[in-house]
Every structure is written in structure tokens, then in C-alpha cells.
Design a protein around this motif. Sequence first.
Motif, PDB file in Angstrom:
ATOM      1  N   UNK A 125     -12.297   0.941  -0.717  1.00 33.54           N
ATOM      2  CA  UNK A 125     -11.440   1.977  -0.135  1.00 33.54           C
ATOM      3  C   UNK A 125     -10.236   1.391   0.584  1.00 33.54           C
ATOM      4  N   UNK A 126     -10.390   0.200   1.129  1.00 32.15           N
ATOM      5  CA  UNK A 126      -9.308  -0.424   1.899  1.00 32.15           C
ATOM      6  C   UNK A 126      -8.628  -1.557   1.142  1.00 32.15           C
ATOM      7  N   UNK A 127      -8.889  -1.676  -0.163  1.00 27.43           N
ATOM      8  CA  UNK A 127      -8.286  -2.761  -0.942  1.00 27.43           C
ATOM      9  C   UNK A 127      -6.782  -2.535  -1.101  1.00 27.43           C
ATOM     10  N   UNK A 128      -6.059  -3.622  -1.333  1.00 26.79           N
ATOM     11  CA  UNK A 128      -4.600  -3.574  -1.484  1.00 26.79           C
ATOM     12  C   UNK A 128      -4.267  -3.404  -2.968  1.00 26.79           C
ATOM     13  N   UNK A 129      -4.191  -2.182  -3.406  1.00 28.57           N
ATOM     14  CA  UNK A 129      -3.929  -1.898  -4.813  1.00 28.57           C
ATOM     15  C   UNK A 129      -2.454  -2.059  -5.159  1.00 28.57           C
TER      16      UNK A 129
ATOM     17  N   UNK B 291       6.944   3.807 -10.068  1.00 30.62           N
ATOM     18  CA  UNK B 291       5.548   4.242 -10.055  1.00 30.62           C
ATOM     19  C   UNK B 291       5.307   5.098  -8.818  1.00 30.62           C
ATOM     20  N   UNK B 292       4.527   6.148  -8.982  1.00 24.73           N
ATOM     21  CA  UNK B 292       4.212   7.034  -7.859  1.00 24.73           C
ATOM     22  C   UNK B 292       3.386   6.298  -6.805  1.00 24.73           C
ATOM     23  N   UNK B 293       3.618   6.660  -5.556  1.00 23.53           N
ATOM     24  CA  UNK B 293       2.830   6.068  -4.476  1.00 23.53           C
ATOM     25  C   UNK B 293       1.372   6.511  -4.536  1.00 23.53           C
ATOM     26  N   UNK B 294       1.094   7.555  -5.290  1.00 22.70           N
ATOM     27  CA  UNK B 294      -0.288   8.010  -5.439  1.00 22.70           C
ATOM     28  C   UNK B 294      -1.061   7.264  -6.503  1.00 22.70           C
ATOM     29  N   UNK B 295      -0.422   6.279  -7.160  1.00 16.90           N
ATOM     30  CA  UNK B 295      -1.135   5.517  -8.187  1.00 16.90           C
ATOM     31  C   UNK B 295      -2.276   4.707  -7.597  1.00 16.90           C
ATOM     32  N   UNK B 296      -2.165   4.326  -6.331  1.00 15.88           N
ATOM     33  CA  UNK B 296      -3.227   3.535  -5.711  1.00 15.88           C
ATOM     34  C   UNK B 296      -4.532   4.328  -5.656  1.00 15.88           C
ATOM     35  N   UNK B 297      -4.447   5.651  -5.531  1.00 14.72           N
ATOM     36  CA  UNK B 297      -5.656   6.464  -5.481  1.00 14.72           C
ATOM     37  C   UNK B 297      -6.355   6.476  -6.851  1.00 14.72           C
ATOM     38  N   UNK B 298      -5.566   6.461  -7.923  1.00 16.13           N
ATOM     39  CA  UNK B 298      -6.168   6.395  -9.257  1.00 16.13           C
ATOM     40  C   UNK B 298      -6.902   5.077  -9.464  1.00 16.13           C
ATOM     41  N   UNK B 299      -6.278   3.966  -9.009  1.00 20.25           N
ATOM     42  CA  UNK B 299      -6.937   2.670  -9.152  1.00 20.25           C
ATOM     43  C   UNK B 299      -8.184   2.580  -8.278  1.00 20.25           C
ATOM     44  N   UNK B 300      -8.118   3.126  -7.090  1.00 20.35           N
ATOM     45  CA  UNK B 300      -9.293   3.108  -6.216  1.00 20.35           C
ATOM     46  C   UNK B 300     -10.440   3.909  -6.829  1.00 20.35           C
ATOM     47  N   UNK B 301     -10.120   5.039  -7.435  1.00 21.43           N
ATOM     48  CA  UNK B 301     -11.160   5.833  -8.093  1.00 21.43           C
ATOM     49  C   UNK B 301     -11.746   5.080  -9.286  1.00 21.43           C
ATOM     50  N   UNK B 302     -10.875   4.388 -10.042  1.00 17.44           N
ATOM     51  CA  UNK B 302     -11.366   3.620 -11.185  1.00 17.44           C
ATOM     52  C   UNK B 302     -12.304   2.500 -10.750  1.00 17.44           C
TER      53      UNK B 302
ATOM     54  N   UNK C 224     -13.962   2.276  -7.875  1.00 19.74           N
ATOM     55  CA  UNK C 224     -15.162   2.812  -7.227  1.00 19.74           C
ATOM     56  C   UNK C 224     -16.165   3.331  -8.254  1.00 19.74           C
ATOM     57  N   UNK C 225     -15.660   3.994  -9.298  1.00 18.18           N
ATOM     58  CA  UNK C 225     -16.557   4.522 -10.329  1.00 18.18           C
ATOM     59  C   UNK C 225     -17.120   3.419 -11.220  1.00 18.18           C
ATOM     60  N   UNK C 226     -16.347   2.368 -11.432  1.00 17.03           N
ATOM     61  CA  UNK C 226     -16.786   1.272 -12.321  1.00 17.03           C
ATOM     62  C   UNK C 226     -16.567  -0.067 -11.618  1.00 17.03           C
ATOM     63  N   UNK C 227     -17.456  -0.466 -10.712  1.00 16.72           N
ATOM     64  CA  UNK C 227     -17.274  -1.743 -10.001  1.00 16.72           C
ATOM     65  C   UNK C 227     -17.258  -2.944 -10.929  1.00 16.72           C
ATOM     66  N   UNK C 228     -17.766  -2.806 -12.164  1.00 17.55           N
ATOM     67  CA  UNK C 228     -17.811  -3.928 -13.076  1.00 17.55           C
ATOM     68  C   UNK C 228     -16.449  -4.380 -13.563  1.00 17.55           C
ATOM     69  N   UNK C 229     -15.383  -3.546 -13.353  1.00 13.21           N
ATOM     70  CA  UNK C 229     -14.057  -3.954 -13.814  1.00 13.21           C
ATOM     71  C   UNK C 229     -13.418  -4.965 -12.880  1.00 13.21           C
ATOM     72  N   UNK C 230     -14.051  -5.274 -11.754  1.00 15.18           N
ATOM     73  CA  UNK C 230     -13.506  -6.252 -10.816  1.00 15.18           C
ATOM     74  C   UNK C 230     -13.365  -7.601 -11.506  1.00 15.18           C
ATOM     75  N   UNK C 231     -12.209  -8.210 -11.297  1.00 15.99           N
ATOM     76  CA  UNK C 231     -11.868  -9.510 -11.893  1.00 15.99           C
ATOM     77  C   UNK C 231     -11.688  -9.401 -13.407  1.00 15.99           C
TER      78      UNK C 231
END
Length: 441
Positions: free
Chosen positions: A92-96, A128-139, A141-148
Amino acid sequence: MRKASHKSCTAKVPSTIDLVNRNLAKRKRAEWRFRVYGIGAILFGFICLLILFTDIISKGHGAFFKTQIHLQIHFNPQRLQVLQPGAIEQFNNANYDNVIQDALFADNARISPALLSAVDKRQLLSLISTGAVYSLRETLTDSPGVLNQSVGVWLTVDDDVDNYVKSLAHGGEGYTGRLSQQQQSWVNRWIENGQVRQTFNTTFFTSGDSREPEQAGIRSALMGSLYMLLVTIGLSFPIGIAAAVYLEEYAPINRVTDFIEVNINNLAAVPSIIFGLLGLAIFIGFFDMPRSVPLVGGLVLTLMTLPTIIISSRAAIKAVPSSIRDAAYGLGASKMQVVLHHVLPLAMPGVLTGAIIGFAQALGETAPLLMIGMVAFIVDVPADLMDPSSALPVQIFLWSDSPERAFVERTSAAIMVLLAFLISMNGLAVWLRHRLGRSHQ
């Protein structure tokens, strides 16, 4: 000579049949002109309505679609500043913003090998919209396996890019707005590469108000209008019907009832802003209720709707034939039984029609809500009657005063949604009147 002159004078006098035919011809011409005037008035009103709807739809249909760009996002834990990759609460607090920058810079490097200046970097990020960070955070959060990992993601663009792409799609040269030549070239290259698409704008219906047009939605205003309408229906409908039944069936004819009837008729013609002043003085000033809450708005709209419901209900009750009452009394029914079992069921089509039309009028009111402070900028969706909220007509008023061009689309789209509700409510009133009227025949 005298006989000839006498015959000539007699021949000039029209017969009765000729006079009748002339009068009939004049009456037919007058009736024809009257029909033409009526048809012309209907056509004029229909043309004005068609022009209005055409203008609103042509300006607002674009708001139901949004522009997105496809970027390859690498969810780098270091760039996201996620210290513990297994801790989902840190997402939730990551720097997207960092990963969005990396994706844009990598994409731009394929476009032009030259190094970007600081000004170019800022211009590139502003696409890019400033709301794009919310889309990445949702992605994430829903799929933690995409990290890295690198994942292709569709991100919403800024409102200037959205206007530019939509104007190109409609065959124009492209509304540049605040886009520089360099930004236009980037967007054009994205379009050529197939990285840009138009998709249904769910944000418009699922989000609250925002200062960024691409993130603005009507959900908060819709919920506020719904709560106020529920309060209005729950109070004005039973009170209005009870008042109409008393005045029409029980109240004696004297100066007091005449005074009440005159004041009810006068209140129906009072401007709606006066009810806003009344609500401001009573509910907020005297009872110290909070501003900008649906409960106060519903109470104000109840005061405004009551005269309309009372008048329409009285007219419907008065239209019930007196023979129905006489027949019920003849069978030994009491006054209450006559009213509840015979008069009200027969009057219900007219009662419901007037009530729904009054509720539709209340749904579209703006002036009384402005007086009780519902003009505030509300982002969060209200959860109950005491949460601050806006209303759909007020939201339209606020967006119409915004300087951004993208808010013109949102304003027209919100008007389309409001008109859809109003037309549906009026259609429901007509259907109920027809259906209930047939059931009592």
C-alpha cells in the motif's frame, strides 16, 4: 326597364345555401390553420428537444470511454522500496511512481536513443494519469507473485492525452490543448505501435469526485442523491397522502381550511431556493444539524415536494365518483373503511403519478441543496445519511464551472445520467397510472 333592373338586383342576393357553404369553407380553413399551428408547435418543441439531446450526447458520450497506454512494468522491489517482499501490507505504501518512470524511460529509449532532458522527463511523466499508481497497487496486491517480474499493464493517461486521442479518433487533427510538440510525437508513436486503446470508463461510475478529470466519477453524487430521495419518499409520500385525505374527506369547510388550501397552492409556486433558505434557517440554524449531509437535503426536498403531492393527491381523490362512497355507505361501511378500501385504491393511479413526478422534480433540484452547503468538494462515497455527500445536480454544477476541457465531457455525461433517471421515473409514473387504471376498470 323597371322589370330588368328588378331582376338584376334580385340576381345579386346570395342564397342561403351559398351563405352556408361560405361559412363552412371559412370554418374548415380556420380548423385547418388551427391544426397546422398545433402540429407546428409540436414540431418546434420536438426539434428543440432533439437539438438539446444531440448537443448533450455529442459532447458527453466520450466520457463513457477512457484512453489507456500499454507499458511493460517491472515490479522491482528496490524501486518500489518494498523492504520485505513477503509483507503484503507494504504494497500500500510502495513507490509506484518509480516503476512507472522506469517503464516510460525504457519505452522512450526505443523511440529515440537520445538522452532525455529534465524538461522532457517531466513532460513524459505528465502523460500518465496520477491515478495510475492505484492500478499498479491493485495489481500487486491481487497478485503478489508479480513482484520482481515484468508485466504488461494498461494505464490510464492524462486528460490532455485523452482529449487528443479522442479528437484524432473522430477524424480531426487532434485537440492539442496543453500538449507540446514533443508530447504529441510521443503519443503519435504510441498510437502507431498499437500501445493505445479506448475502453469503457468504469471509473466514471465507481469513483467519487476528483480534481483530475480522468479520475472523476459520479458515484458519490449518485449515492447522495439516492439517500436524499429515500428520505424524501419516506416522509413526503405518507404525510402528503394523509394531508390530502384529511382535507378532502374529513376537514370541514371553513376559513381555516380555506386558509390552509390557499397556502398549499402558494407553496407549490414558491421558487425552490426559498425552501433552501428555510432548511438553512430551521434544520441547520435552529436544530444545529451538520451541513452537506443527505438527511438535511432530504428534509429540504421533502418540504419542497409536499405541496405538489398534496395537490395531486387531492385531485385524484376528488375524481373518485361520489356513487362509490354512497354505495359503500349503503352497505354499512364506516368513514375509514370507505376511504381506505374504496376511495384510496381508486385514486392511487393519480396519487402515484403526482408523487413520482414530484420525486423526479426533487431529484433534479440544485438551488435548495446549494443553500445547505452541499456544494462542497466531496471525494468519499457516503455510507449513511449523516456522511457528507454531494448530489448529482450539484456535481453537474461544479463540473460545469471547471476550466479543464475534459470536464465538459463529464458534465454532459452526468446530465445524460440524470436525464435517464428522470425519464425513467416519468415513464414509471405513466406505466403505473395505465396499469392501475386498467386493474380498477
